[in-house]
Motif scaffolding. Sequence first.
Motif, PDB file in Angstrom:
ATOM      1  N   LEU A  29      26.385 -24.439  11.374  1.00 37.96           N
ATOM      2  CA  LEU A  29      25.887 -23.330  12.174  1.00 37.96           C
ATOM      3  C   LEU A  29      26.414 -22.005  11.646  1.00 37.96           C
ATOM      4  CD1 LEU A  29      26.317 -24.838  15.745  1.00 37.96           C
ATOM      5  CD2 LEU A  29      24.146 -24.320  14.619  1.00 37.96           C
ATOM      6  N   VAL A  30      25.532 -21.031  11.574  1.00 37.15           N
ATOM      7  CA  VAL A  30      25.947 -19.665  11.264  1.00 37.15           C
ATOM      8  C   VAL A  30      26.498 -19.053  12.546  1.00 37.15           C
ATOM      9  CG1 VAL A  30      25.169 -17.408  10.483  1.00 37.15           C
ATOM     10  CG2 VAL A  30      24.151 -19.475   9.500  1.00 37.15           C
ATOM     11  N   PRO A  31      27.641 -18.385  12.519  1.00 29.92           N
ATOM     12  CA  PRO A  31      28.204 -17.827  13.751  1.00 29.92           C
ATOM     13  C   PRO A  31      27.256 -16.838  14.424  1.00 29.92           C
ATOM     14  CG  PRO A  31      29.840 -17.810  11.992  1.00 29.92           C
ATOM     15  CD  PRO A  31      28.524 -18.171  11.357  1.00 29.92           C
ATOM     16  N   TRP A  32      27.333 -16.783  15.739  1.00 32.65           N
ATOM     17  CA  TRP A  32      26.568 -15.782  16.479  1.00 32.65           C
ATOM     18  C   TRP A  32      26.963 -14.375  16.025  1.00 32.65           C
ATOM     19  CZ3 TRP A  32      22.538 -17.382  19.051  1.00 32.65           C
ATOM     20  CH2 TRP A  32      22.548 -18.555  19.806  1.00 32.65           C
ATOM     21  N   GLY A  33      25.993 -13.487  15.985  1.00 30.66           N
ATOM     22  CA  GLY A  33      26.264 -12.064  15.824  1.00 30.66           C
ATOM     23  C   GLY A  33      26.840 -11.651  14.495  1.00 30.66           C
ATOM     24  N   ARG A  34      26.566 -12.387  13.424  1.00 30.56           N
ATOM     25  CA  ARG A  34      27.144 -12.041  12.132  1.00 30.56           C
ATOM     26  C   ARG A  34      26.069 -12.009  11.054  1.00 30.56           C
ATOM     27  NH1 ARG A  34      31.901 -15.719   9.759  1.00 30.56           N
ATOM     28  NH2 ARG A  34      30.244 -16.807   8.623  1.00 30.56           N
ATOM     29  N   VAL A  35      26.123 -10.977  10.223  1.00 31.64           N
ATOM     30  CA  VAL A  35      25.227 -10.916   9.065  1.00 31.64           C
ATOM     31  C   VAL A  35      25.654 -11.987   8.081  1.00 31.64           C
ATOM     32  CG1 VAL A  35      24.465  -9.522   7.117  1.00 31.64           C
ATOM     33  CG2 VAL A  35      24.760  -8.456   9.355  1.00 31.64           C
ATOM     34  N   ASP A  37      16.395 -14.511  12.799  1.00 31.45           N
ATOM     35  CA  ASP A  37      17.756 -14.735  12.324  1.00 31.45           C
ATOM     36  C   ASP A  37      18.510 -15.602  13.327  1.00 31.45           C
ATOM     37  OD1 ASP A  37      20.656 -14.307  11.806  1.00 31.45           O
ATOM     38  OD2 ASP A  37      19.903 -12.915  10.301  1.00 31.45           O
ATOM     39  N   PRO A  38      19.052 -16.751  12.904  1.00 29.49           N
ATOM     40  CA  PRO A  38      19.717 -17.649  13.856  1.00 29.49           C
ATOM     41  C   PRO A  38      21.009 -17.093  14.433  1.00 29.49           C
ATOM     42  CG  PRO A  38      20.032 -18.428  11.604  1.00 29.49           C
ATOM     43  CD  PRO A  38      19.039 -17.298  11.533  1.00 29.49           C
ATOM     44  N   SER A  39      21.527 -16.007  13.869  1.00 30.81           N
ATOM     45  CA  SER A  39      22.707 -15.363  14.441  1.00 30.81           C
ATOM     46  C   SER A  39      22.351 -14.428  15.582  1.00 30.81           C
ATOM     47  CB  SER A  39      23.456 -14.572  13.361  1.00 30.81           C
ATOM     48  OG  SER A  39      23.996 -15.426  12.392  1.00 30.81           O
ATOM     49  N   GLY A  40      21.051 -14.168  15.763  1.00 25.90           N
ATOM     50  CA  GLY A  40      20.606 -13.235  16.786  1.00 25.90           C
ATOM     51  C   GLY A  40      19.991 -13.925  17.982  1.00 25.90           C
ATOM     52  N   ILE A  41      19.227 -13.157  18.758  1.00 22.54           N
ATOM     53  CA  ILE A  41      18.721 -13.641  20.041  1.00 22.54           C
ATOM     54  C   ILE A  41      17.373 -14.344  19.948  1.00 22.54           C
ATOM     55  CG2 ILE A  41      19.966 -11.858  21.312  1.00 22.54           C
ATOM     56  CD1 ILE A  41      17.245 -10.381  21.618  1.00 22.54           C
ATOM     57  N   GLY A  87      21.708 -17.125   7.333  1.00 19.24           N
ATOM     58  CA  GLY A  87      20.787 -16.712   8.382  1.00 19.24           C
ATOM     59  C   GLY A  87      19.564 -16.012   7.822  1.00 19.24           C
ATOM     60  N   GLY A  88      19.777 -15.156   6.824  1.00 20.97           N
ATOM     61  CA  GLY A  88      18.642 -14.483   6.187  1.00 20.97           C
ATOM     62  C   GLY A  88      17.700 -15.459   5.516  1.00 20.97           C
TER      63      GLY A  88
END
Length: 351
Positions: free
Chosen positions: A95-101, A18-22, A105-106
């Motif tokens: 860009l998909v924001p960091w840390g967001r479902v 997931d690009p919002s994660g690590i 990103g899915g």
Amino acid sequence: MSMAPGTRGLPLAITQGDPSGIGGEIIARLFRDAPDEMAGCFVAGELLHLRRASAASARAGELPLPVAVIDSPAQAFDMPPHCIPLLPTSRAEALVPWGRVDAAGGRIAAEAVTWAADAALRGEIAGLVTAPLHKEALAAAGVPFPGHTELLQARAAAHAGCAVGDLPVRMMLASEELRTVLVSIHVSLRDAIGAVTHENVLASLRITHASLSRLLGRAPRIAVAGLNPHAGEGGLFGREELEAIAPAVAAAKAEGMDASGPWPPDTVFMRARATPQRPGEFDVVLAMYHDQGLIPVKYLGVDKGVNVTLGLPLVRTSPDHGTAFDIAGSGRADPASLRAAVRMARRLAAG
């Protein structure tokens, strides 16, 4: 792990997660800190987000690792050290924001895994190491699978031309100290109890025996955990041990497997644990449900565990942690478990 021409084998794909994660950050850190081990590896994912992750993982005063777009997996071997090869499996406009479902990103995570699974099934890559994805984001994207394991199982079944139920798979979480395999994976606890049947336990034993025999070069010693406290105490605390688990263990023994149990689940993991002071009594514990098997391994250290999918006609490993949305983008994510997953994938592919 540098390889001479002609002996380098097939490349290894690392899906971005997931690009919002690590996921992108720990991938970038491995290419930066362990270039020899990452030789012949490439990323399946999305360019904008991988560049952002590379920037987030850069040390103060240093430039981010460059991302080099490749057209085929084999080009991964031609990349210089300290460069991240990317085979794009998605294209993002923003860009998909960091840390967001987020559904975007899915979708990006699922497309990378789907591409890599199909490439492995076609024999184009040695296997895949999957960075963490987020199950809620998968669902938001309309992906009809709760996680990696189920998605990979469906792709493998489609490739084989069989029903998903005819290609049973199991999750193994492994570290240097302890290995556990699960009878059921991502289902509710109520459904997990219902899945403790003679057929499911015996199928799990067969998959565990076959997979670990290849990994260890010998028959594994399999300890089977009970479902109920004290393994049911002769039926006082439940009859699953008497009616399903013990008969499955007996059937496994009759087939030549080194299986024993059901053992009380509150002590069997300690007996199986290998330490510098003593080897474990067992090579692996077959656990009856998700948390029963995963909590002991993760308690010993989430930086040490590797998730391996058993029963697939391809190699798949992953770190044993999630997307860590709370620290995504901070550059603090630890790549140790991903590094262990890459090492495990290479061992499995070589075997």
